[in-house]
Design an enzyme around this catalytic site. Structure first.
Site, PDB file in Angstrom:
ATOM      1  CE1 TYR A 111      -4.099   1.975   0.553  1.00 55.72           C
ATOM      2  CE2 TYR A 111      -2.539   3.419   1.687  1.00 55.72           C
ATOM      3  CZ  TYR A 111      -3.783   3.207   1.093  1.00 55.72           C
ATOM      4  OH  TYR A 111      -4.690   4.232   1.037  1.00 55.72           O
ATOM      5  CG  ASP A 167      -5.001   1.475 -18.537  1.00 56.77           C
ATOM      6  OD1 ASP A 167      -5.410   2.393 -19.280  1.00 56.77           O
ATOM      7  OD2 ASP A 167      -5.681   1.025 -17.588  1.00 56.77           O
TER       8      ASP A 167
END
Length: 286
Positions: free
Chosen positions: A84, A188
């Site tokens: 994270y 992307d």
């Protein structure tokens, strides 16, 4: 706390967070620090394979990105557990351009275009089968497949198909004389897949990797605002100018807009039509 059927060492709390429109995202609190969890409810064991391989290639080559900690399939669906990264304010985008340069220094191991694992999206997938030319991958395996889906799903008419066939001829011509080199692409690259940590470090994440022409990432990155002039100047500073680059970048803008047209419908139709008009107009100017 959300109850999930996934065993995460030391987890004591799980909270749903914003994480895009393809997967469900969660922040997992553990005694070793927070983790980022993605779940694809209808995904199988291969759903995250391309992204995992892309992130591992990033890590191996010193690209700042979240580490892959675990993946698999549970009763919840396919899942991917990552570091994270606490998000901070955007900083100097020259640093982001340098991270992208690191990605683009990674060469195709077999000298071909494509990728070992397929592209898996929420509304459409592509095989990524290795090909000898970028034209085959982009035009035949991406754009043509998109065209087929738009026709099949009733989004495009016969008139749209006729326009596409004109566009296809232009793309075929321009990519046919482009000397592309197969390097790793993010696949992307929009601002939602880049960030700066609270410590000011740049990160790239959520790749849809394949080996292809670097212009693909740059073209895709221009569709949605967020990357600034410093980003593009830094990336392009050592690259020779090319009079045909502008029209080729529009090919990749069109690709991403077609993805969104298929996924979200007519809210993207005007943008797609404008992109196709630009391609036809620029080709006539040559």
């Amino acid at each position: 706390m959300i109850d999930l059927d996934i065993n995460i060492d030391g987890a004591y709390d799980i909270r749903s967070i914003r994480g895009g429109d393809v997967n469900e995202a969660f922040k997992v609190y553990t005694d070793k620090g927070p983790r980022f969890l993605l779940i694809q409810r209808v995904g199988d064991n291969n759903f995250f394979q391309a992204e995992i391989e892309g992130l591992k290639l990033f890590e191996k080559n010193g690209v700042s990105s979240p580490r892959v900690l675990d993946s698999g399939v549970s009763k919840e669906g396919a899942y991917l557990l990552l570091d994270y990264i606490e998000e901070g304010r955007w900083q100097d985008q020259k640093d982001l351009a340098r991270e992208l340069k690191k990605v683009h220094r990674i060469k195709s191991p077999n000298g071909k275009f494509g990728f070992e694992f397929a592209y898996r999206g929420s509304s459409i997938s592509f095989s990524n089968a290795f090909k000898d030319s970028w034209r085959e991958v982009f035009l035949e395996e991406r754009l043509d497949k998109l065209k087929d889906k738009l026709i099949e799903d009733g989004i495009w008419s016969r008139e749209d198909l006729a326009t596409y066939e004109q566009i296809r001829e232009v793309i075929d011509t321009y990519l046919g004389r482009r000397e592309s080199v197969p390097i790793l692409l993010h696949g992307d690259l929009w601002p939602g897949n880049a960030m700066f940590s609270v410590k000011g470090a740049p990160y790239l994440f959520d790749p849809a990797p394949l080996y292809g022409d670097w212009e693909f990432d740059i073209g895709v990155s221009t569709v949605f605002s967020g990357f600034d002039d410093d980003f593009y100047r830094t990336y392009l500073q050592d690259i020779k100018k090319d009079s045909e680059r502008a029209i080729r970048l529009e090919f990749y803008r069109l690709y991403l807009l077609l993805i969104h047209l298929h996924k979200f419908g007519n809210m993207y139709r005007s943008s797609v039509d404008l992109s196709m008009e630009k391609i036809l107009s620029k080709s006539m100017d040559k």
